[in-house]
Design a protein around this motif. Structure first.
Motif: not given
Length: 251
Positions: A173-191
């Motif tokens: 499992t790793i944590t990823l940062r997804i950055k949208d067009l507004t620059g906001e970052e959302t974190y997801f812990k995924v396999r």
């Protein structure tokens, strides 16, 4: 389908639905056929339209109609009922089936009607079940084998029934940062075994933009990530950033 249910659909101007058991053969376990036919009386309303974003998002994988996605998810729930796995310890869905199951759970009255038709006891969805990746993959493999045994056919649904394929050393499992067009970052812990498609779906679900999923793509260092690939296919490490952008159209 009961006459009462057919009449309800007719009054709403909807075509009569074929049975969920119509694609099964004579060697299918009778209990599975009976349970699927009980689901013919459930009023699904416009639920299939809610699955259109999933169907559109699968275009680059294996295009399936919403009706097919729904039918395969219901066949999975029937397997759970036959196995007595209402407490979610024996069988697990593939990523695509799990996405459809999540959508059913967002329609609680409909999901209750499905469970009532299958015997009353609620089929539980355990959100913690994927933390032990090895155990979860074993359950997915067991589910596919049971599908073959109960329905007497090998699922030929492309990635709908795509089982786990990763070697044990990649199951982490790793944590990823997804950055949208507004620059906001959302974190997801995924396999690592999670598909890019499911990661994109979870991102859009959290943002409330599932209907726009087909117009988006994920980039890693400017390169487009293939929806059909697992995260482990790419050289992605913990806390890497993925950019969510709109697909370019036209010239």
């Amino acid at each position: 389908m009961s006459n009462a249910n057919s009449n309800k659909r007719a009054r709403r101007g909807q075509p009569k639905r074929s049975s969920f058991a119509d694609d099964l053969n004579s060697r299918t376990l009778p209990a599975a056929v009976n349970l699927l036919r009980k689901l013919d009386d459930v009023d699904f309303g416009n639920f299939e339209s809610q699955l259109q974003p999933f169907a559109d998002g699968m275009e680059c994988i294996t295009k399936e109609e919403p009706s097919t996605l729904l039918r395969e998810c219901l066949k999975f729930l029937v397997l759970k009922k036959i196995a007595g796995d209402e407490d979610a310890t024996t069988l697990s869905p593939t990523d695509v089936i799990d996405a459809v199951w999540h959508q059913l759970l967002l329609n609680p009255r409909l999901y209750k009607s499905i469970n009532d038709s299958l015997g009353g006891e609620m089929i539980d969805h355990n959100p913690e079940g994927g933390r032990d990746v090895d155990s979860r993959n074993e359950r997915v493999t067991r589910t596919i084998e049971m599908y073959k045994s109960i329905y007497n056919i090998t699922p030929a649904m492309g990635s709908v029934w795509m089982g786990p394929e990763l070697p044990p050393k990649q199951k982490e499992t790793i944590t990823l940062r997804i950055k949208d067009l507004t620059g906001e970052e959302t974190y997801f812990k995924v396999r690592q075994s999670t598909s890019i498609w499911k990661l994109k779906y979870q991102f859009c679900l959290q943002k409330g933009i599932v209907s726009s999923m087909e117009s988006m793509m994920f980039l890693l260092d400017g390169d487009n990530l293939d929806d059909n690939k697992p995260i482990s296919y790419y050289d992605i490490e913990d806390n890497y950033q993925i950019d969510c952008v709109l697909k370019r159209v036209g010239c």
